[in-house]
Design an enzyme around this catalytic site. Structure first.
Site, PDB file in Angstrom:
ATOM      1  N   GLU A 141      19.243  62.634 121.191  1.00  0.00           N
ATOM      2  CA  GLU A 141      17.936  62.549 121.860  1.00  0.00           C
ATOM      3  C   GLU A 141      16.853  62.538 120.791  1.00  0.00           C
ATOM      4  OE1 GLU A 141      16.672  62.144 125.038  1.00  0.00           O
ATOM      5  OE2 GLU A 141      14.766  62.229 123.940  1.00  0.00           O
TER       6      GLU A 141
ATOM      7  N   ASP B 286      15.253  53.654 128.627  1.00  0.00           N
ATOM      8  CA  ASP B 286      13.927  53.032 128.685  1.00  0.00           C
ATOM      9  C   ASP B 286      14.084  51.523 128.894  1.00  0.00           C
ATOM     10  OD1 ASP B 286      11.343  52.042 128.143  1.00  0.00           O
ATOM     11  OD2 ASP B 286      10.921  53.732 126.827  1.00  0.00           O
TER      12      ASP B 286
END
Lengths: 212, 212
Positions: free
Chosen positions: A69, A118
């Site tokens: 992440e 995304d």
């Protein structure tokens, strides 16, 4: 996702070296040693707040999970859950997915998950999408042969793009679901985002793309 | 589709040999002669009542279209429209798609359309689906290299299956649309079935699968 800045995140990572791997490039080729066993290793790219990877880790105690992440402020929530639930088969990396081959040896991973990545909807940002060709090359490098990428999203455009990109790379699509929450896939572990948006009526799309 | 039996269909086919090719296997390798030009030839498998192929023929006068339809009682409606609209770049064949290689030479066709094909939802009927491997082999044989199959359906299960089958065959997916009627694909020609079911709110799925 816009997040409040959490300056204590880095401190908290440093205090939990058994859960957040501080210098992951030093673990390259040695992840089985890090976990202390020879279980298969699954990677989630974009772990967010960790609900998926922790659910998977509890459902599959004989698999090791690595979550990568980019945002420290987001990843700290995953760390808090790991501590609270006393999970031992997960490691978190506050790293960029573009550096995967600096973090893992060839053939070191057994499976990769991409969840609600995304969408980067503008054409000029295509290269940032996690199923763009250059990312598929990275995944193929760090995974054993014929391994799978498991992908789900509520973003129709990203799913359409992914089907093109996976097939263009020569990958085989399995378990394509155009409405996951009304399918017979029972072992689904939801991400935080998935819970929120499916409750609002968004369709969830899923597929497995296998290298060959 | 259950249809009234139309015993006059065969007679009507025989009376219009310029539109319904009676002995198509004799045309194998000679379809350019049949059309009297060297334009590309596109095939629709399962032409039904002909709205799509006739719309395409009007939109693309420099392409020759062949429609194959197993049911004479359905195909006669397509013939009636061809006569009414005075279309010259379409030929109808009352044949079975399994016999494609008896009807066309290798490399004789430039494109194939599959529209709202029978989903054959039971697993034991997989081989009857028009995107089953054995059909893809037929299409690849009769088409020029790197040509495309254009597929649309409202059947979610069939579309999911098709994505697997196309990718498993090594085909590349292009223009995947998970909601065709809310996409930017403007030149869409609707089939009769598509008009009816999209009006009822069904999503229409579409993709192009390209051989390589």
């Amino acid at each position: 996702m816009r997040q409040r800045n959490k300056p204590w995140a880095e401190d908290m990572f440093a205090k939990n070296p058994n859960l957040v791997t501080a210098s992951p490039s030093e673990c390259k080729g040695k992840w089985n040693e890090v976990f202390g066993n020879t279980n298969p290793i699954h990677l989630e790219v974009g772990t967010g707040k960790g609900q998926f990877i922790i659910g998977m880790a509890k459902q599959n105690p004989d698999i090791n999970f690595v979550g990568i992440e980019l945002s420290a402020s987001v990843m700290v929530s995953a760390l808090e859950k790991l501590i609270e639930e006393n999970i031992t088969n997960v490691r978190l990396l506050n790293e960029n997915a573009q550096d995967l081959t600096e973090l893992f040896n060839e053939n070191e991973l057994n499976q990769i998950y991409l969840n609600f990545s995304d969408p980067w909807p503008k054409n000029r940002h295509e290269k940032r999408r996690l199923m763009y060709r250059s990312f598929l090359e990275l995944y193929e490098t760090v995974m054993k042969p014929e391994c799978e990428v498991h992908f789900k999203t509520d973003n129709q455009g990203l799913f359409e793009y992914a089907l093109h990109s996976f097939s263009n790379y020569g990958m085989v699509l399995h378990e394509v679901s155009l409405d996951l929450h009304n399918s017979d896939f029972e072992e689904n572990i939801m991400t935080e985002y998935e819970e929120k948006f499916s409750a609002k009526g968004s369709r969830i799309y899923r597929c497995i793309a296998q290298f060959r």
